[in-house]
Write a protein that holds these residues in place. Structure first.
Motif, PDB file in Angstrom:
ATOM      1  N   THR A   1       0.890  -1.159   0.000  1.00 28.64           N
ATOM      2  CA  THR A   1       0.000   0.000   0.000  1.00 28.64           C
ATOM      3  C   THR A   1       0.929   1.209   0.000  1.00 28.64           C
ATOM      4  OG1 THR A   1      -0.048  -0.005   2.411  1.00 28.64           O
ATOM      5  CG2 THR A   1      -1.829  -1.155   1.291  1.00 28.64           C
ATOM      6  N   VAL A   2       0.537   2.240  -0.736  1.00 30.31           N
ATOM      7  CA  VAL A   2       1.451   3.379  -0.918  1.00 30.31           C
ATOM      8  C   VAL A   2       0.713   4.706  -0.757  1.00 30.31           C
ATOM      9  CG1 VAL A   2       2.914   2.070  -2.525  1.00 30.31           C
ATOM     10  CG2 VAL A   2       1.043   3.472  -3.434  1.00 30.31           C
ATOM     11  N   ASP A   3       1.483   5.768  -0.640  1.00 35.55           N
ATOM     12  CA  ASP A   3       0.946   7.123  -0.779  1.00 35.55           C
ATOM     13  C   ASP A   3       1.959   7.870  -1.640  1.00 35.55           C
ATOM     14  OD1 ASP A   3      -0.318   9.505  -0.657  1.00 35.55           O
ATOM     15  OD2 ASP A   3      -0.407   9.642   1.534  1.00 35.55           O
TER      16      ASP A   3
ATOM     17  N   TYR B   1      -1.176  -8.785 -11.334  1.00 34.43           N
ATOM     18  CA  TYR B   1      -1.343  -7.774 -10.287  1.00 34.43           C
ATOM     19  C   TYR B   1      -2.461  -6.811 -10.664  1.00 34.43           C
ATOM     20  CZ  TYR B   1       3.229  -9.059  -8.375  1.00 34.43           C
ATOM     21  OH  TYR B   1       4.270  -9.732  -7.804  1.00 34.43           O
ATOM     22  N   SER B   2      -3.208  -6.349  -9.663  1.00 27.84           N
ATOM     23  CA  SER B   2      -4.167  -5.274  -9.930  1.00 27.84           C
ATOM     24  C   SER B   2      -3.847  -4.127  -8.984  1.00 27.84           C
ATOM     25  CB  SER B   2      -5.612  -5.749  -9.744  1.00 27.84           C
ATOM     26  OG  SER B   2      -5.857  -6.099  -8.405  1.00 27.84           O
ATOM     27  N   MET B   3      -4.117  -2.896  -9.444  1.00 26.67           N
ATOM     28  CA  MET B   3      -3.813  -1.736  -8.616  1.00 26.67           C
ATOM     29  C   MET B   3      -4.942  -0.720  -8.621  1.00 26.67           C
ATOM     30  SD  MET B   3      -0.612  -1.168 -11.078  1.00 26.67           S
ATOM     31  CE  MET B   3      -0.493  -2.945 -11.216  1.00 26.67           C
ATOM     32  N   TYR B   4      -5.062  -0.016  -7.499  1.00 23.09           N
ATOM     33  CA  TYR B   4      -6.198   0.871  -7.239  1.00 23.09           C
ATOM     34  C   TYR B   4      -5.620   2.177  -6.693  1.00 23.09           C
ATOM     35  CZ  TYR B   4      -7.996  -3.878  -7.342  1.00 23.09           C
ATOM     36  OH  TYR B   4      -8.263  -5.167  -7.734  1.00 23.09           O
ATOM     37  N   PHE B   5      -5.788   3.281  -7.427  1.00 24.18           N
ATOM     38  CA  PHE B   5      -5.112   4.534  -7.065  1.00 24.18           C
ATOM     39  C   PHE B   5      -6.081   5.682  -6.726  1.00 24.18           C
ATOM     40  CE2 PHE B   5      -1.280   3.416 -10.037  1.00 24.18           C
ATOM     41  CZ  PHE B   5      -0.849   2.482  -9.117  1.00 24.18           C
ATOM     42  N   HIS B   6      -5.499   6.718  -6.174  1.00 29.09           N
ATOM     43  CA  HIS B   6      -6.172   7.980  -5.813  1.00 29.09           C
ATOM     44  C   HIS B   6      -7.202   7.793  -4.696  1.00 29.09           C
ATOM     45  CE1 HIS B   6      -4.216   9.422  -9.376  1.00 29.09           C
ATOM     46  NE2 HIS B   6      -5.000   8.755 -10.202  1.00 29.09           N
ATOM     47  N   LEU B   7      -7.028   6.751  -3.877  1.00 26.30           N
ATOM     48  CA  LEU B   7      -8.007   6.448  -2.827  1.00 26.30           C
ATOM     49  C   LEU B   7      -8.006   7.543  -1.758  1.00 26.30           C
ATOM     50  CD1 LEU B   7      -7.070   2.663  -2.392  1.00 26.30           C
ATOM     51  CD2 LEU B   7      -8.916   3.611  -3.799  1.00 26.30           C
TER      52      LEU B   7
ATOM     53  N   GLY C   1      -1.189   8.754  -5.571  1.00 27.49           N
ATOM     54  CA  GLY C   1      -1.866   9.045  -4.314  1.00 27.49           C
ATOM     55  C   GLY C   1      -1.889   7.807  -3.446  1.00 27.49           C
ATOM     56  N   LYS C   2      -2.959   7.661  -2.659  1.00 26.09           N
ATOM     57  CA  LYS C   2      -3.070   6.453  -1.839  1.00 26.09           C
ATOM     58  C   LYS C   2      -3.458   5.296  -2.753  1.00 26.09           C
ATOM     59  CE  LYS C   2      -4.102   8.775   2.456  1.00 26.09           C
ATOM     60  NZ  LYS C   2      -5.051   9.057   3.524  1.00 26.09           N
ATOM     61  N   GLY C   3      -2.621   4.251  -2.730  1.00 26.20           N
ATOM     62  CA  GLY C   3      -2.842   3.144  -3.664  1.00 26.20           C
ATOM     63  C   GLY C   3      -2.635   1.792  -3.023  1.00 26.20           C
TER      64      GLY C   3
END
Ligand SMILES: [Zn+2]
Length: 335
Positions: free
Chosen positions: A230-232, A249-255, A237-239
């Motif tokens: 998990t990143v910022d 892999y799947s990724m989800y950004f700008h959370l 952004g928060k991903g």
């Protein structure tokens, strides 16, 4: 066969019979299958198969022993194959071949190695990569988001390295199953692969799909997997990066919020975060990206997978690991 024909109560015309036979023969001769939504398939022409940039091809190698180890190589990317059991279909090993959104159009070899004990044999397929027409987007953003200062460049480089390292390994376990979930029911913008011009300057193409949804909307994991990081980050952004196994892999950004942590097990449909506008975003939306063995593919290609309609996902699971995945009830939910 002959007996069945005689007993068939309704008459099947000779032409129909010929067609049925032809279809049966074709499907046994040509082991590579395309997704229904890919290009008009050049299926059957000299064993050559085709797909557009950003698409996913299903490759099936039939007739190999259950214990055989099957591995493909395409444009230096390794494609692990897995066993697939489906009622009414011949057994086989399946590989998901991702065509990167920036793979140059042309014809390339998919080399497949089948290993069994001491013995190994090679299979070869031709894959035609066709050009996709990506849209061109002109974006106006705050200057500091486009013209990065030295400090921001250093940060961005470090973040890139962090992600690369976290995603370097192809997990050997297949955690995903046949039923994929759309992470957010929102407005698809259709800008996967778009050529981006920011404040008049050409930038990297858009490597995922953006789904517009109100701030705080639930974001679900598209399938079972392990939260790799998990990143910022400055742009994303928060991903959340989810590892579904075998290089997927799947990724989800700008959370706006992340509801899981590194190493958590997640299941398909589990809420892992909330829609936001963190990082470089012009408004609340989910950026959904997918990497398949290193190829950046259109995440919506997953929802078109022919396995999807299987009523019982457990029945097609190739490894026992997915069935024995613990229920991640212990995932902490931040409020
Ligand atoms: Zn995006």
């Amino acid at each position: 066969m002959t007996t069945a024909r005689i007993q068939t109560p309704t008459r099947i015309s000779r032409l129909d019979r010929t067609l049925i036979t032809a279809v049966v023969l074709l499907s046994s001769v040509f082991p590579v299958e395309l997704f229904p939504n890919t290009l008009p398939a050049s299926k059957g022409h000299d064993g050559q198969y085709s797909g557009k940039q950003g698409q996913v091809l299903v490759v099936k190698v039939q007739g190999e022993d259950q214990a055989a180890e099957v591995k493909g190589t395409f444009l230096k990317r390794v494609i692990p194959f897995f066993r697939e059991f489906r009622p009414g279909e011949p057994d086989g090993h399946i590989g998901l071949l991702g065509i990167d959104m920036q793979d140059e159009p042309g014809t390339y070899e998919l080399a497949v190695e089948v290993k069994q004990g001491e013995q190994a044999k090679q299979l070869s397929f031709h894959v035609l990569v066709a050009k996709e027409k990506f849209v061109v987007e002109h974006l106006k953003l705050p200057r500091e988001m486009v013209d990065l200062n030295e400090k921001a460049v250093t940060r961005w480089n470090a973040e890139q390295a962090q992600v690369k390292q976290a995603l370097a390994e192809n997990s050997r376990l297949k955690l995903w199953h046949s039923n994929f979930v759309e992470p957010v029911n929102g407005k698809r913008t259709g800008i996967f692969g778009s050529v981006r011009v920011m404040n008049g300057q050409p930038r990297n193409p858009h490597n995922g799909e953006d789904i517009g949804a109100p701030m705080g909307t639930d974001v679900a994991s598209t399938n079972d997997g392990i939260v790799r990081i998990t990143v910022d980050h400055i742009f994303s952004g928060k991903g959340v990066f989810v590892d579904h196994g075998l290089g997927f892999y799947s990724m989800y950004f700008h959370l706006s919020e992340i509801l899981v942590k590194d190493g958590d097990l997640v299941t398909a449909g589990q809420i892992i975060g909330k829609v936001g506008a963190t990082g470089r975003a012009t408004g609340p939306h989910l950026h959904w990206g997918v990497k398949l063995n290193g190829a950046r593919v259109n995440p919506y290609a997953l929802l078109d997978l022919p396995f999807r309609k299987d009523p019982n996902p457990a029945a097609t699971v190739a490894t026992p690991t997915s069935e024995s995945m613990p229920n991640p009830q212990a995932v902490p939910v931040k409020e």
